[in-house]
Design a protein around this motif. Structure first.
Motif, PDB file in Angstrom:
ATOM      1  N   LEU A   1     -57.287   3.565 -40.396  1.00  8.08           N
ATOM      2  CA  LEU A   1     -56.469   2.758 -39.788  1.00  8.08           C
ATOM      3  C   LEU A   1     -55.220   3.513 -40.230  1.00  8.08           C
ATOM      4  O   LEU A   1     -54.246   4.062 -39.970  1.00  8.08           O
ATOM      5  N   ASP A   2     -55.308   3.916 -41.611  1.00  4.46           N
ATOM      6  CA  ASP A   2     -54.534   4.887 -42.709  1.00  4.46           C
ATOM      7  C   ASP A   2     -54.584   5.961 -41.812  1.00  4.46           C
ATOM      8  O   ASP A   2     -53.385   6.743 -41.506  1.00  4.46           O
ATOM      9  N   ASP A   3     -55.020   7.049 -41.281  1.00  2.00           N
ATOM     10  CA  ASP A   3     -55.062   7.873 -40.273  1.00  2.00           C
ATOM     11  C   ASP A   3     -55.182   8.335 -38.449  1.00  2.00           C
ATOM     12  O   ASP A   3     -54.823   9.109 -37.901  1.00  2.00           O
TER      13      ASP A   3
ATOM     14  N   ARG B   1     -60.889   1.459 -43.477  1.00  3.09           N
ATOM     15  CA  ARG B   1     -59.634   0.789 -44.257  1.00  3.09           C
ATOM     16  C   ARG B   1     -58.925   2.803 -43.789  1.00  3.09           C
ATOM     17  O   ARG B   1     -57.122   3.121 -43.354  1.00  3.09           O
ATOM     18  N   ARG B   2     -59.907   3.494 -44.154  1.00  2.00           N
ATOM     19  CA  ARG B   2     -58.902   4.892 -43.686  1.00  2.00           C
ATOM     20  C   ARG B   2     -59.025   5.325 -42.180  1.00  2.00           C
ATOM     21  O   ARG B   2     -57.498   6.354 -41.670  1.00  2.00           O
TER      22      ARG B   2
ATOM     23  N   THR C   1     -52.930  -6.212 -40.982  1.00  2.00           N
ATOM     24  CA  THR C   1     -52.792  -4.988 -40.905  1.00  2.00           C
ATOM     25  C   THR C   1     -53.072  -4.862 -39.657  1.00  2.00           C
ATOM     26  O   THR C   1     -52.087  -3.383 -38.271  1.00  2.00           O
TER      27      THR C   1
ATOM     28  N   ARG D   1     -49.957  -4.038 -36.223  1.00  2.00           N
ATOM     29  CA  ARG D   1     -50.091  -2.728 -35.481  1.00  2.00           C
ATOM     30  C   ARG D   1     -50.285  -2.391 -34.497  1.00  2.00           C
ATOM     31  O   ARG D   1     -49.848  -1.884 -33.494  1.00  2.00           O
TER      32      ARG D   1
ATOM     33  N   LEU E   1     -57.853  -6.903 -43.639  1.00  2.00           N
ATOM     34  CA  LEU E   1     -57.394  -6.010 -42.869  1.00  2.00           C
ATOM     35  C   LEU E   1     -56.860  -7.078 -41.421  1.00  2.00           C
ATOM     36  O   LEU E   1     -56.115  -5.395 -40.577  1.00  2.00           O
TER      37      LEU E   1
ATOM     38  N   GLU F   1     -64.030   0.151 -45.901  1.00  2.00           N
ATOM     39  CA  GLU F   1     -63.201   1.065 -46.413  1.00  2.00           C
ATOM     40  C   GLU F   1     -62.907   2.300 -45.104  1.00  2.00           C
ATOM     41  O   GLU F   1     -62.416   3.044 -45.310  1.00  2.00           O
TER      42      GLU F   1
END
Length: 416
Positions: free
Chosen positions: A157-159, A154-155, A211, A215, A208, A151
């Motif tokens: 990657l999102d940020d 994941r955060r 993804t 990217r 992940l 997690e």
């Protein structure tokens, strides 16, 4: 010199030697450096200490009575708490010492070196000295990184904390920039810089990795697009994980990205390791062949580190071969390594493949590999991996140098 009474409890050295005099000499050097030595006179005593303690350095005599140092190296490789450096000490012939170090590297202990007997105390001090600060802080860093979860990644990657850094690739004969390799980096707001040895397995486990790879591909193609007007033959290389080699939708997704960004297929190189390619030959052939049919290059990374290298070359549609840094870094001082490098260059050219040497760290190695016929190089002699803006600045500075200062104009010959 450090005060010999100022022992640093954060830096522990396990000294393994069946000769108590030799052990006392090595321990004395450790004490003078401010380290805390722990002596073991046998394999069994060393094994007991490894089971209950953690050591920053381990020195090993290859001759340990009923057991030998190779058995101890194997035991260390199986432990979770690996040392920062292993120093093999022996009176054996040089080829045995070299082979022992290579064996240690093969089982994951990359910072293993050898010293001959009788021991040179200056060399021993040098072997123990480089990482005092890093060894002192490593325990806290390892504990911090062990708390990272999927997690968290994941955060990240999102940020936008995960990004591509680019290491230049150089034509060894002219010194011109031919392209770069994209390397994933994670600068976490919560954990600081996190190495790929930590976050890549997390990405694999947490689903992940695709993804992250897409990217990296998008960022790399965008980066290449900016260079193509100046360097029409610029090629950016991106690593592909084992799990994605069984994803038959990948070639079309990559093709769509190329079309969207406006980059020709020839400007992209996909790097796969031999182990990755040979894990499921049928699926890998499907994906790699379709990528090649679209005009995308395929590079065999870490050549020579597995067990099926020649078989993989013969069966897979590779267009480039990368000689692993473990062979390149010592090729001027280790005759066996030089034979591997020179043979790899010859084999690759027989398959009409370009040859890339990674891990070039000095001009002498650059010149020698150029004389050998190696096509492309990357390594700290040219530059470390850089963020996009830093890469552009480095490129301008590199190209502003007179050609004679960035080309191997006086190749050094190396006897086999």
């Amino acid at each position: 010199m450090l005060d010999p009474t100022n022992h640093n409890p954060a830096i522990d050295v396990l000294v393994v030697d069946d000769d108590p005099v030799q052990g006392a000499i090595v321990s004395g050097v450790c004490t003078k450096l401010g380290y805390r030595p722990h002596f073991a006179s046998s394999y069994h005593e060393a094994a007991a200490r490894l089971a209950t303690g953690r050591f920053d350095y381990i020195t090993i005599d290859l001759s340990l009575g009923d057991h030998d140092g190779i058995e101890l190296l194997r035991l260390i490789a199986e432990t979770e708490a690996k040392p920062r450096r292993i120093i093999v000490i022996s009176g054996c012939e040089e080829r045995i010492l070299n082979a022992t170090v290579r064996m240690a590297h093969a089982v994951g202990m990359l910072d293993t070196i050898s010293l001959p007997k009788p021991i040179d105390l200056a060399l021993l001090r040098g072997a123990l000295a480089p990482f005092q600060e890093a060894a002192a802080s490593r325990r806290g860093v390892d504990a911090r990184l062990s708390d990272i979860t999927v997690e968290d990644l994941r955060r990240g990657l999102d940020d936008g904390e995960v990004y591509a850094a680019f290491q230049p690739k150089i034509d060894l004969s002219t010194g011109k920039v031919t392209g770069c390799e994209a390397l994933a980096r994670w600068d976490s707001a919560a954990f600081g810089p996190v190495g790929p040895d930590v976050f890549i397995p997390l990405a694999e486990q947490g689903g992940l990795i695709k993804t992250m790879t897409l990217r990296m591909l998008r960022d790399s193609m965008t980066f290449a697009a900016a260079f193509l007007p100046t360097e029409p033959k610029f090629v950016v290389a991106v690593n592909l994980s084992a799990s994605l080699l069984s994803d038959t939708s990948l070639p079309e997704e990559v093709e769509c990205l190329l079309a969207e960004i406006g980059v020709p297929a020839r400007s992209l190189m996909i790097e796969v390791t031999e182990t990755t390619a040979m894990a499921d030959v049928g699926r890998a052939m499907d994906v790699l062949l379709r990528l090649r049919l679209k005009g995308i290059g395929i590079s065999m990374d870490d050549f020579g580190t597995g067990y099926s290298s020649l078989s993989a070359l013969a069966r897979m549609p590779f267009s480039e071969l990368k000689i692993d840094r473990s062979f390149v870094k010592d090729c001027l001082t280790d005759a066996d390594m030089w034979k591997i490098v020179s043979s790899s260059v010859a084999i690759a050219h027989q398959y009409n493949m370009k040859v890339v040497a990674e891990g070039i760290e000095d001009a002498a190695t650059w010149h020698a590999l150029d004389a050998l016929g190696c096509d492309i190089g990357q390594g700290f002699e040219f530059s470390r991996a850089l963020r996009q803006d830093a890469f552009v600045e480095w490129y301008r500075g590199w190209m502003a140098r007179p050609p004679a200062t960035r080309a191997a104009v006086v190749p050094l010959q190396r006897e086999a």
